[in-house]
Scaffold this motif. Structure first.
Motif, PDB file in Angstrom:
ATOM      1  N   LEU A 207      -1.980  10.682  -4.014  1.00 52.82           N
ATOM      2  CA  LEU A 207      -1.313  11.894  -3.544  1.00 52.82           C
ATOM      3  C   LEU A 207      -1.606  13.074  -4.473  1.00 52.82           C
ATOM      4  O   LEU A 207      -1.985  12.891  -5.637  1.00 52.82           O
ATOM      5  N   ALA A 208      -1.436  14.267  -3.958  1.00 53.74           N
ATOM      6  CA  ALA A 208      -1.677  15.473  -4.749  1.00 53.74           C
ATOM      7  C   ALA A 208      -0.737  15.526  -5.945  1.00 53.74           C
ATOM      8  O   ALA A 208       0.403  15.045  -5.895  1.00 53.74           O
ATOM      9  N   GLY A 209      -1.230  16.118  -7.043  1.00 50.47           N
ATOM     10  CA  GLY A 209      -0.408  16.317  -8.229  1.00 50.47           C
ATOM     11  C   GLY A 209      -0.408  15.167  -9.209  1.00 50.47           C
ATOM     12  O   GLY A 209       0.452  15.119 -10.086  1.00 50.47           O
ATOM     13  N   ASN A 210      -1.369  14.228  -9.086  1.00 54.82           N
ATOM     14  CA  ASN A 210      -1.377  13.061  -9.975  1.00 54.82           C
ATOM     15  C   ASN A 210      -2.532  13.045 -10.968  1.00 54.82           C
ATOM     16  O   ASN A 210      -2.797  12.011 -11.588  1.00 54.82           O
ATOM     17  N   ALA A 211      -3.213  14.161 -11.119  1.00 55.33           N
ATOM     18  CA  ALA A 211      -4.261  14.223 -12.141  1.00 55.33           C
ATOM     19  C   ALA A 211      -3.656  13.997 -13.521  1.00 55.33           C
ATOM     20  O   ALA A 211      -2.586  14.509 -13.844  1.00 55.33           O
ATOM     21  N   GLY A 212      -4.346  13.194 -14.337  1.00 51.96           N
ATOM     22  CA  GLY A 212      -3.868  12.888 -15.678  1.00 51.96           C
ATOM     23  C   GLY A 212      -3.034  11.623 -15.763  1.00 51.96           C
ATOM     24  O   GLY A 212      -2.740  11.154 -16.870  1.00 51.96           O
ATOM     25  N   GLN A 213      -2.643  11.049 -14.626  1.00 51.57           N
ATOM     26  CA  GLN A 213      -1.866   9.810 -14.634  1.00 51.57           C
ATOM     27  C   GLN A 213      -2.780   8.637 -15.023  1.00 51.57           C
ATOM     28  O   GLN A 213      -3.824   8.419 -14.424  1.00 51.57           O
ATOM     29  N   ALA A 214      -2.358   7.858 -16.004  1.00 50.42           N
ATOM     30  CA  ALA A 214      -3.191   6.767 -16.515  1.00 50.42           C
ATOM     31  C   ALA A 214      -2.861   5.421 -15.882  1.00 50.42           C
ATOM     32  O   ALA A 214      -3.652   4.480 -16.009  1.00 50.42           O
ATOM     33  N   SER A 215      -1.717   5.301 -15.206  1.00 54.28           N
ATOM     34  CA  SER A 215      -1.285   3.978 -14.729  1.00 54.28           C
ATOM     35  C   SER A 215      -0.747   4.031 -13.300  1.00 54.28           C
ATOM     36  O   SER A 215       0.324   3.505 -12.999  1.00 54.28           O
ATOM     37  N   LEU A 216      -1.478   4.674 -12.409  1.00 52.73           N
ATOM     38  CA  LEU A 216      -1.148   4.548 -10.996  1.00 52.73           C
ATOM     39  C   LEU A 216      -1.345   3.082 -10.623  1.00 52.73           C
ATOM     40  O   LEU A 216      -2.369   2.486 -10.962  1.00 52.73           O
ATOM     41  N   PHE A 217      -0.387   2.470  -9.925  1.00 49.95           N
ATOM     42  CA  PHE A 217      -0.471   1.021  -9.707  1.00 49.95           C
ATOM     43  C   PHE A 217      -0.346   0.673  -8.240  1.00 49.95           C
ATOM     44  O   PHE A 217       0.240   1.395  -7.437  1.00 49.95           O
ATOM     45  N   MET A 218      -0.915  -0.496  -7.885  1.00 51.01           N
ATOM     46  CA  MET A 218      -0.752  -1.110  -6.569  1.00 51.01           C
ATOM     47  C   MET A 218      -0.443  -2.580  -6.822  1.00 51.01           C
ATOM     48  O   MET A 218      -1.324  -3.353  -7.206  1.00 51.01           O
ATOM     49  N   ASN A 219       0.810  -2.952  -6.603  1.00 48.14           N
ATOM     50  CA  ASN A 219       1.296  -4.291  -6.929  1.00 48.14           C
ATOM     51  C   ASN A 219       1.085  -5.225  -5.733  1.00 48.14           C
ATOM     52  O   ASN A 219       1.753  -5.100  -4.709  1.00 48.14           O
ATOM     53  N   VAL A 220       0.130  -6.158  -5.854  1.00 50.13           N
ATOM     54  CA  VAL A 220      -0.039  -7.223  -4.860  1.00 50.13           C
ATOM     55  C   VAL A 220       1.035  -8.263  -5.178  1.00 50.13           C
ATOM     56  O   VAL A 220       1.008  -8.876  -6.240  1.00 50.13           O
ATOM     57  N   ASP A 221       1.962  -8.483  -4.231  1.00 49.77           N
ATOM     58  CA  ASP A 221       3.207  -9.138  -4.642  1.00 49.77           C
ATOM     59  C   ASP A 221       3.545 -10.353  -3.780  1.00 49.77           C
ATOM     60  O   ASP A 221       2.985 -10.567  -2.704  1.00 49.77           O
ATOM     61  N   ASP A 222       4.502 -11.147  -4.312  1.00 48.87           N
ATOM     62  CA  ASP A 222       5.092 -12.233  -3.543  1.00 48.87           C
ATOM     63  C   ASP A 222       6.210 -11.652  -2.676  1.00 48.87           C
ATOM     64  O   ASP A 222       6.264 -10.455  -2.443  1.00 48.87           O
ATOM     65  N   GLY A 223       7.119 -12.489  -2.200  1.00 46.29           N
ATOM     66  CA  GLY A 223       8.158 -12.021  -1.295  1.00 46.29           C
ATOM     67  C   GLY A 223       9.383 -11.439  -1.960  1.00 46.29           C
ATOM     68  O   GLY A 223      10.376 -11.193  -1.282  1.00 46.29           O
ATOM     69  N   SER A 224       9.370 -11.225  -3.256  1.00 47.90           N
ATOM     70  CA  SER A 224      10.493 -10.632  -3.954  1.00 47.90           C
ATOM     71  C   SER A 224      10.057  -9.316  -4.594  1.00 47.90           C
ATOM     72  O   SER A 224       9.069  -9.295  -5.343  1.00 47.90           O
ATOM     73  N   PRO A 225      10.701  -8.217  -4.272  1.00 45.69           N
ATOM     74  CA  PRO A 225      11.957  -8.093  -3.515  1.00 45.69           C
ATOM     75  C   PRO A 225      11.748  -7.847  -2.018  1.00 45.69           C
ATOM     76  O   PRO A 225      12.725  -7.661  -1.302  1.00 45.69           O
ATOM     77  N   ASN A 226      10.502  -7.799  -1.546  1.00 41.45           N
ATOM     78  CA  ASN A 226      10.235  -7.441  -0.155  1.00 41.45           C
ATOM     79  C   ASN A 226       9.491  -8.563   0.565  1.00 41.45           C
ATOM     80  O   ASN A 226       8.272  -8.665   0.488  1.00 41.45           O
ATOM     81  N   PRO A 227      10.188  -9.433   1.259  1.00 39.80           N
ATOM     82  CA  PRO A 227       9.499 -10.460   2.036  1.00 39.80           C
ATOM     83  C   PRO A 227       8.937  -9.849   3.322  1.00 39.80           C
ATOM     84  O   PRO A 227       9.395  -8.789   3.745  1.00 39.80           O
ATOM     85  N   PRO A 228       7.970 -10.495   3.989  1.00 46.82           N
ATOM     86  CA  PRO A 228       7.358 -11.763   3.585  1.00 46.82           C
ATOM     87  C   PRO A 228       6.308 -11.555   2.505  1.00 46.82           C
ATOM     88  O   PRO A 228       5.868 -10.450   2.244  1.00 46.82           O
ATOM     89  N   GLU A 229       5.876 -12.654   1.913  1.00 46.61           N
ATOM     90  CA  GLU A 229       5.019 -12.645   0.747  1.00 46.61           C
ATOM     91  C   GLU A 229       3.534 -12.582   1.117  1.00 46.61           C
ATOM     92  O   GLU A 229       3.153 -12.722   2.266  1.00 46.61           O
ATOM     93  N   THR A 230       2.705 -12.394   0.109  1.00 54.46           N
ATOM     94  CA  THR A 230       1.269 -12.599   0.262  1.00 54.46           C
ATOM     95  C   THR A 230       1.014 -14.092   0.460  1.00 54.46           C
ATOM     96  O   THR A 230       1.532 -14.919  -0.284  1.00 54.46           O
ATOM     97  N   ASN A 231       0.226 -14.441   1.479  1.00 57.63           N
ATOM     98  CA  ASN A 231      -0.052 -15.855   1.716  1.00 57.63           C
ATOM     99  C   ASN A 231      -1.354 -16.041   2.466  1.00 57.63           C
ATOM    100  O   ASN A 231      -1.960 -15.082   2.948  1.00 57.63           O
TER     101      ASN A 231
END
Length: 589
Positions: A207-231
């Protein structure tokens, strides 16, 4: 973190008959001896990953290089909204028949905006290819098709979650279900992998306005806290088994926008932090796919940078106790809107494909789209007995997104085929005039509150069965919607999905491997060239397969089914049906 299943609404009579027919056509005798330790990771730097195209002298193999969890771009970075393309990688799995992936992120920093489950093209067969469709089907010497689904919310500040997944058309066998590393369970080897398989391209929007951010993340996750999980779902030789992937075998993605990328620890603490309300996806629909400025698949994307360790998947992960046999599945009733959308699925003890209906727009999130013959639940309005428990889940304390049908007609990772249905039609091709609220004397298409078909076409326009076309496709693979009234649809070339909706329709599917779902009304459907699946519905329908090995399934009324050339199967699903040119007519005298 418990495993859940996705239950889709079902129309038993029509779908079960088609499933039985497809099982008779495509059943196989191979069984699986798999030992499963699957891992799924985001590769933020796709250099070194490739598909070897047989049409260009390749050997239908996939290569995965070093999996990089961190992407750094040069200072000062891009402070405008933009996209980065990543690969979703699978390792250490055997006989896979479906998959899904859960992503948690901050919607005003970096978000999932689209994905493509078949990002490559086999130019020898013209099929689109991802890891799930890498093997060649011995019955057709071609790749299977896929049924992708997604639940991706619009960008919004704060924590968000998205779910994507892919099912495959056709009945399941071990030989058509890919492995990585390859285990040689085909009579004749048709594919190979090195280092893993590429499940999909995933478009990450910064998104706009994020230049300089060193740790933008995308969490590939299980079902906690948002089910259903990766499977993943795998073929067991007698059915299907869904394997939730534990968090220590899920590889997250990180990005430094104009700064050195610093990964976070999203294994023990949650990213975003647990307990924060998560915004959910509200599915919308449009009959026309849209594109973004970079290769993507559909519509509209930080964390305090702190140096820390991040998990990375290894080729030999530790066995965990999460793999358990699935319960005996049962057919479910039609799903209804609920304040908390529940992602669900149907499984059965026999490997049969899923045939589908048509979903309609609804003000609350519901499972939408079209399912097709597949071992697992697919784009739905109906679900069927199927051995493949796929996109799975149940209602949770926090609203989770609802799966929305996605088509993937393009061979490259572009934003293609998110099937959504809105009351505003797109201009039709070949000069067909769409009626507008204020009639004008010109043939310029204009938007209209209610899509309607035209009665005639200009000179030189397309026709079907001698009637002027009201909707005309292209030579590309696409999804074509009819209207609630009578239509004359000419799809032309490509591997198309045609949803006629209501009215007495006339449909010419054209060349390619097409799926046609007739709506309510007395419809005439011509499969024409290619291997087609034609599904009748309410009303007295005429289904004509044409050249190619076709599967024709009647509706609930008195239908006429004509197989045409080659080897065809015709299935009556109710009423007094007539058959002609059908090599197989299961259940008929």
């Amino acid at each position: 973190m418990s495993s859940r299943r996705l239950v889709l609404a079902t129309a038993p009579g029509l779908v079960f008959a088609a499933a039985v027919a497809a099982a008779l056509l495509f059943s196989g005798a191979f069984t699986s001896r798999a030992t499963q330790l699957p891992s799924i990771s985001l590769d933020m730097v796709t250099t070194g990953n490739s598909y070897s195209d047989p049409g260009a002298g390749g050997d239908n193999s996939m290569t995965v290089g070093t999996i990089d969890s961190c992407l750094t771009t040069a200072a000062p970075g891009n402070n405008l909204q933009h996209n980065h393309l990543s690969h979703l990688i699978i390792q250490n799995v055997e006989d896979m028949i479906a998959w899904q992936a859960r992503f948690n992120y901050l919607g005003d920093r970096m978000r999932v905006s689209a994905f493509n489950g078949a990002p490559f093209t086999d130019t020898l067969t013209t099929a689109q290819v991802g890891f799930l469709t890498l093997p060649l089907d011995p019955a057709t010497n071609d790749h299977r098709g896929i049924s992708p689904s997604q639940a991706i919310p619009p960008a919004a500040p704060g924590p968000q979650t998205a779910l994507i997944g892919v099912n495959r058309f056709g009945a399941d066998t071990a030989q058509i279900s890919p492995d990585t590393p390859y285990i040689n369970d085909e009579p004749t080897q048709t594919y190979n992998t090195t280092g893993g398989g590429i499940l999909a391209t995933v478009t990450l929007q910064v998104l706009a306005g994020n230049a300089g951010q060193a740790s933008l993340f995308m969490n590939v996750d299980d079902g906690s806290p948002n089910p259903p999980e990766t499977n993943v779902t795998v073929f067991t030789g007698t059915g299907a088994q869904t394997l939730p992937i534990p968090v220590d075998r899920l590889g997250d993605g990180y990005h430094g926008e104009g700064a050195t990328c610093v990964p976070l620890d999203c294994v023990t603490p949650e990213c975003p932090s647990a307990g924060t309300p998560t915004s959910t996806a509200v599915p919308t629909s449009t009959p026309t796919p849209t594109v973004t400025s970079t290769p993507t698949a559909t519509p509209t994307p930080t964390a305090t940078p702190t140096p820390t360790t991040t998990r990375t998947p290894t080729p030999t992960p530790t066995q965990t106790g999460v793999v358990t046999p699935t319960a005996t599945p049962t057919l479910t009733a039609v799903a209804t809107p609920t304040p908390t959308p529940t992602l669900t699925a149907v499984t059965t003890p026999t490997p049969t494909p899923t045939l589908t209906g048509v979903a309609t727009p609804t003000p609350t999130p519901t499972l939408t789209g079209v399912a097709t013959p597949t071992p697992t639940p697919t784009l739905t309005g109906v679900a069927t007995p199927t051995p493949t428990p796929t996109l799975t889940g149940a209602a949770t304390p926090t609203p989770t997104p609802t799966l929305t049908a996605v088509a993937t007609p393009t061979p490259t990772p572009t934003q293609t085929a998110v099937v959504t249905h809105t009351p505003t039609p797109t201009p039709t091709q070949t000069g067909v005039v769409t009626p507008t609220p204020t009639p004008t004397p010109t043939a310029t298409p204009t938007s209209t509150p209610t899509p309607t078909s035209t009665a005639t076409a200009p000179p030189g326009g397309e026709t079907c069965a001698g009637l002027a076309a009201t909707k005309v496709g292209t030579d590309e693979s696409e999804v074509i919607f009819g209207t609630q009234g009578p239509d004359v649809i000419v799809a032309k070339g490509g591997n198309d999905i045609i949803l006629a909706l209501d009215g007495d329709d006339v449909i010419c599917a054209g060349d390619g491997r097409d799926l046609v779902v007739a709506g309510n009304g007395d419809d005439r459907v011509f499969g024409e060239e290619g291997t087609d699946l034609l599904l009748g519905n309410s009303g007295a329908d005429e289904l004509d397969g044409g050249p190619g090995d076709d599967l024709l399934v009647g509706g609930n009324s008195d239908d006429s089914l004509t197989g045409g050339a080659d080897v065809d199967m015709c299935v009556g699903a109710g009423g007094v049906d007539s058959f002609s040119g059908c090599e197989f007519t299961p259940g008929e005298d």
